[in-house]
Design a protein around this motif. Structure first.
Motif, PDB file in Angstrom:
ATOM      1  N   ALA B 216       0.833  -1.200   0.000  1.00 51.57           N
ATOM      2  CA  ALA B 216       0.000   0.000   0.000  1.00 51.57           C
ATOM      3  C   ALA B 216       0.871   1.255   0.000  1.00 51.57           C
ATOM      4  O   ALA B 216       0.568   2.235  -0.671  1.00 51.57           O
ATOM      5  N   LYS B 217       1.997   1.208   0.751  1.00 53.41           N
ATOM      6  CA  LYS B 217       2.880   2.381   0.788  1.00 53.41           C
ATOM      7  C   LYS B 217       3.458   2.669  -0.588  1.00 53.41           C
ATOM      8  O   LYS B 217       3.608   3.831  -0.974  1.00 53.41           O
ATOM      9  N   LYS B 218       3.806   1.618  -1.346  1.00 47.83           N
ATOM     10  CA  LYS B 218       4.333   1.829  -2.701  1.00 47.83           C
ATOM     11  C   LYS B 218       3.273   2.453  -3.607  1.00 47.83           C
ATOM     12  O   LYS B 218       3.567   3.356  -4.377  1.00 47.83           O
ATOM     13  N   PHE B 219       2.053   1.955  -3.522  1.00 42.34           N
ATOM     14  CA  PHE B 219       0.965   2.529  -4.324  1.00 42.34           C
ATOM     15  C   PHE B 219       0.806   4.013  -4.009  1.00 42.34           C
ATOM     16  O   PHE B 219       0.629   4.835  -4.894  1.00 42.34           O
ATOM     17  N   GLN B 220       0.855   4.335  -2.707  1.00 44.03           N
ATOM     18  CA  GLN B 220       0.665   5.732  -2.323  1.00 44.03           C
ATOM     19  C   GLN B 220       1.800   6.603  -2.821  1.00 44.03           C
ATOM     20  O   GLN B 220       1.585   7.711  -3.287  1.00 44.03           O
ATOM     21  N   LYS B 221       3.035   6.076  -2.683  1.00 41.76           N
ATOM     22  CA  LYS B 221       4.194   6.859  -3.088  1.00 41.76           C
ATOM     23  C   LYS B 221       4.127   7.190  -4.574  1.00 41.76           C
ATOM     24  O   LYS B 221       4.384   8.316  -4.976  1.00 41.76           O
ATOM     25  N   TYR B 222       3.805   6.186  -5.388  1.00 44.54           N
ATOM     26  CA  TYR B 222       3.881   6.385  -6.831  1.00 44.54           C
ATOM     27  C   TYR B 222       2.544   6.752  -7.471  1.00 44.54           C
ATOM     28  O   TYR B 222       2.499   7.099  -8.642  1.00 44.54           O
ATOM     29  N   GLY B 223       1.455   6.670  -6.715  1.00 44.74           N
ATOM     30  CA  GLY B 223       0.159   7.002  -7.291  1.00 44.74           C
ATOM     31  C   GLY B 223      -0.290   6.046  -8.378  1.00 44.74           C
ATOM     32  O   GLY B 223      -1.008   6.433  -9.293  1.00 44.74           O
ATOM     33  N   PHE B 224       0.149   4.776  -8.296  1.00 50.53           N
ATOM     34  CA  PHE B 224      -0.197   3.808  -9.337  1.00 50.53           C
ATOM     35  C   PHE B 224      -1.634   3.317  -9.226  1.00 50.53           C
ATOM     36  O   PHE B 224      -2.216   3.286  -8.145  1.00 50.53           O
ATOM     37  N   ILE B 225      -2.183   2.886 -10.372  1.00 50.42           N
ATOM     38  CA  ILE B 225      -3.486   2.240 -10.406  1.00 50.42           C
ATOM     39  C   ILE B 225      -3.319   0.729 -10.279  1.00 50.42           C
ATOM     40  O   ILE B 225      -4.150   0.042  -9.709  1.00 50.42           O
ATOM     41  N   MET B 226      -2.233   0.214 -10.837  1.00 55.29           N
ATOM     42  CA  MET B 226      -1.951  -1.221 -10.754  1.00 55.29           C
ATOM     43  C   MET B 226      -0.465  -1.423 -10.519  1.00 55.29           C
ATOM     44  O   MET B 226       0.345  -0.608 -10.958  1.00 55.29           O
ATOM     45  N   MET B 227      -0.109  -2.509  -9.870  1.00 54.07           N
ATOM     46  CA  MET B 227       1.302  -2.900  -9.778  1.00 54.07           C
ATOM     47  C   MET B 227       1.407  -4.401 -10.034  1.00 54.07           C
ATOM     48  O   MET B 227       0.575  -5.175  -9.582  1.00 54.07           O
ATOM     49  N   PRO B 228       2.453  -4.818 -10.763  1.00 55.32           N
ATOM     50  CA  PRO B 228       2.627  -6.253 -11.021  1.00 55.32           C
ATOM     51  C   PRO B 228       3.311  -6.945  -9.835  1.00 55.32           C
ATOM     52  O   PRO B 228       4.153  -6.357  -9.164  1.00 55.32           O
ATOM     53  N   VAL B 229       2.909  -8.207  -9.600  1.00 52.73           N
ATOM     54  CA  VAL B 229       3.514  -9.009  -8.530  1.00 52.73           C
ATOM     55  C   VAL B 229       4.418 -10.046  -9.188  1.00 52.73           C
ATOM     56  O   VAL B 229       4.002 -10.718 -10.135  1.00 52.73           O
ATOM     57  N   VAL B 230       5.653 -10.149  -8.697  1.00 51.58           N
ATOM     58  CA  VAL B 230       6.616 -11.082  -9.304  1.00 51.58           C
ATOM     59  C   VAL B 230       7.231 -11.979  -8.230  1.00 51.58           C
ATOM     60  O   VAL B 230       7.082 -11.715  -7.034  1.00 51.58           O
TER      61      VAL B 230
END
Lengths: 447, 447
Positions: B216-230
């Protein structure tokens, strides 16, 4: 991934690279990462920023959460360069940035903007910052839905200036919102599909004067990425994006936590000593007042205490435990209210549940305390008095923990704000009263 | 907007409309709105749901936040219909739904799914629900980036089965993530643009075992709508969408609020009496234990109290105010830790600030309390003892309010969990000790 670059490498390139290398490297770097480097090394900020193109500088300033720091970053540059940076920034970010500035500083920034943007920002400044109008951006794409998908794609390809977002808004010639088309639908529809066929006319909107907390609830309910902001006549005024909503949700939670903890909603970890003292002293004084009220109950029973001094030892347990139980109950109720989970349908059930929980806790803790104090004092009546006072105080604590926030909410007072003070006043005053009152009644058996 | 329909109208159509009318009306209705109607009228749920197509039923079940309620909705239908509904639901939603079920119920659901989806869900079930793997969905679009924009658009038009989201992920033949393309860039690039030219190769990813709070912190920092999980080898496993992140942020805040209020992180407004009692009693018993510790300090000074009974009246003020000040300080520190705002750089400054705030509050409240109790008792020494004890307790309260959460965090214990108990133990024990200790020293002047 493959192109990952460490922050030290990036810093080195920004400080020492040629303009070409820098331009090449930063294309794929997120401005939030550059901002991190600036925060780590405050001395090199100017040197680091000087080599960056204006649009990147603009995005970095936009990434900065703190408006004061945004202004400090902007002020690093010459007036001419500021003009260019402002030109790259979005108008809602500029509005937020200058919203808190002094009048002359605000005017100085506005004077550096071109006429159209300036008017736009001046209009945005008229909205209350905590409402939909205050958080919306005016950079969205509106279309007439008479074309095919292919024509719309060509239109988008030729109009990349605006930061194309995830929905296109369909308006009539009077700019009245008629529908919305998602980019998803555009890319998955064949080129000859009529835009009208993929336009959703049942658009969820928010009014410009809606409170940001209500706006956030709508976003959460529907899982939207964007929502259009309209006036009473359905004229499209702007759009709100989900990333602002995340900040609002975080902010509202912080405010609740602060108020429940007895500090002002604005205090943060980095508030100054002066701000913190100003945030906390008023609450401490309110608490002092209620503590004196509770103490006056004790004072009334000093005659009883003088005869059985052990009462002084045990009485803080009775009041303290009541305070804890009341706080538990109000925590659940305040958070439930704040998340909008309390409704007419479930209110009575929740009240009865709190009473039941108070009863159970009262029985359990009451028995433990009764047995403990009976053994401690070697007197069953002492145990009875303590246990009974504990039991009564626990039930009342839970009743207070339910009713106080609910009543405050009814009077449109934020229940997080004052519930804690009221609940502990109830548990302190009544705790002392029950305990010392019962002790006075049973005094002959306690001496 | 134009097509707005009231919830009563909608309900009427759902109950009495022909299949055709219903189908026409619901196209543009958000499933969250239908869910609202179901919640309002629990008796008609089956009747309302029966007339809806399977994909709408699936979306409504997905909208429901509570997994138990999701299961109840699904169970309304025959096994054959359940199969069809499950087929329309996304695998990550099914995973969440069955995650909390008993083993035999879980198996019954899995047996209703087709082989491929079943395997997918079984794999998703292996991830910890609180990690990136536990919240990701496997429904994303991955492409090879050898085509032009036009070919990619045609591919998307032919593959609308998958819920196309806002990014396409570029992978190599081994499914190793190589880059990401946003729909925005696709629609704003000319048809002959090579996909490689609009592929961002510096992709931000999250590891499957990363804690959801970090995600969640990464989403907030970058303002992304989606992030890939690897995984560790950069194989693309799934994607996380922003709407799950909003829920996580809300949930984490609720957990902090609960723990600060002394209830379990899972208790909610709609928890049963049994769940609430189980959530609260352990904390009450911990608090009882610390209250007994504090009382034993009082007990030690009973001789002093017996000679000056007014001490019993004033002592709860000293400890209570210390508790309030400590709670204020720990509230700010715990929230700051939780938002990741505390760093090596600012830790010392924040500690010194808390001491300074404690000093200021101690002086202000100390003087008020000293004057008040001096007047009340008509004895300057009594005022001095009370004020001095108050002053010392306030400073120590703020020191405890800073150090206790910081130390707990160092030991990887959630500071929200236990800080409150520790801080009030410190302020109670030391408050009684300072006050009654000083009173004993100055006893000759108090009698």
């Amino acid at each position: 991934m493959i192109d990952t670059i460490t922050s030290d490498e990036l810093k080195d390139i920004l400080l020492n690279g040629t303009p070409e290398t820098i331009k090449k490297v930063i294309t794929n770097i997120h401005p939030a990462d550059i901002l991190d480097i600036l925060h780590e090394d405050e001395d090199s900020i100017k040197a680091l920023m000087d080599n960056l193109p204006n649009d990147v500088v603009a995005s970095i300033i936009e990434e900065e959460d703190d408006e004061d720091d945004q202004y400090d970053l902007l002020k690093l540059f010459s007036d001419a360069k500021q003009k260019e940076i402002l030109d790259e920034m979005s108008n809602d970010e500029i509005t937020d940035l200058i919203g808190e500035l002094e009048e002359d500083e605000k005017q100085a920034i506005l004077d550096k903007m071109d006429k159209e943007d300036k008017e736009d920002v001046e209009r945005l400044l008229t909205f209350d910052p905590d409402t939909a109008g205050g958080i919306m951006t005016t950079e969205y794409i509106s279309i007439r839905a008479r074309n095919t998908v292919e024509k719309t794609l060509k239109f988008l390809q030729e109009n990349t200036e605006e930061d194309t977002t995830y929905y296109l808004y369909v308006v009539d010639p009077q700019n009245i919102l008629k529908g919305v088309v998602s980019l998803r639908d555009i890319v998955t529809s064949s080129f000859d599909t009529a835009m009208l066929d993929i336009t959703n006319t049942n658009v969820k909107t928010v009014l410009y004067n809606e409170d940001q907390e209500e706006v956030a609830k709508k976003f959460q309910k529907y899982g939207f990425i964007m929502m259009p902001v309209v006036d009473e006549m359905d004229h499209l005024l702007g759009v709100i994006e989900f990333d602002d909503i995340i900040d609002i949700i975080q902010e509202e939670s912080t405010e609740d936590i602060n108020l429940l903890g007895g500090v002002n909603s604005e205090e943060r970890l980095d508030s100054s000593v002066g701000e913190s003292v100003k945030s906390r002293i008023p609450w401490l004084i309110v608490n002092l007042f209620t503590a004196v009220m509770a103490a006056s109950v004790v004072s009334f029973f000093e005659g009883t205490i003088a005869q059985v001094v052990t009462l002084a030892t045990v009485m803080p347990i009775v009041t303290g435990m009541g305070g804890n139980a009341g706080t538990q109950s109000l925590t659940i109720v305040v958070r439930g209210l704040s998340l909008g989970e309390m409704s007419k349908e479930n209110a009575t059930w929740i009240m009865l549940k709190e009473v039941a929980v108070g009863f159970c806790s009262g029985v359990i803790i009451g028995i433990i305390v009764a047995l403990g104090s009976m053994l401690f004092e070697g007197n069953p009546v002492f145990g009875l008095v303590t246990g009974l006072a504990m039991f009564l105080n626990m039930i009342l604590a839970n009743i207070a923990g339910y009713f106080i926030p609910v009543i405050l909410e009814k009077f449109h007072i934020d229940p997080a704000l004052a519930s804690g003070v009221f609940v502990t006043t109830v548990t302190d005053v009544l705790g002392f009263f029950f305990f010392l009152g019962l002790a006075t009644v049973f005094l002959p058996y306690l001496i």
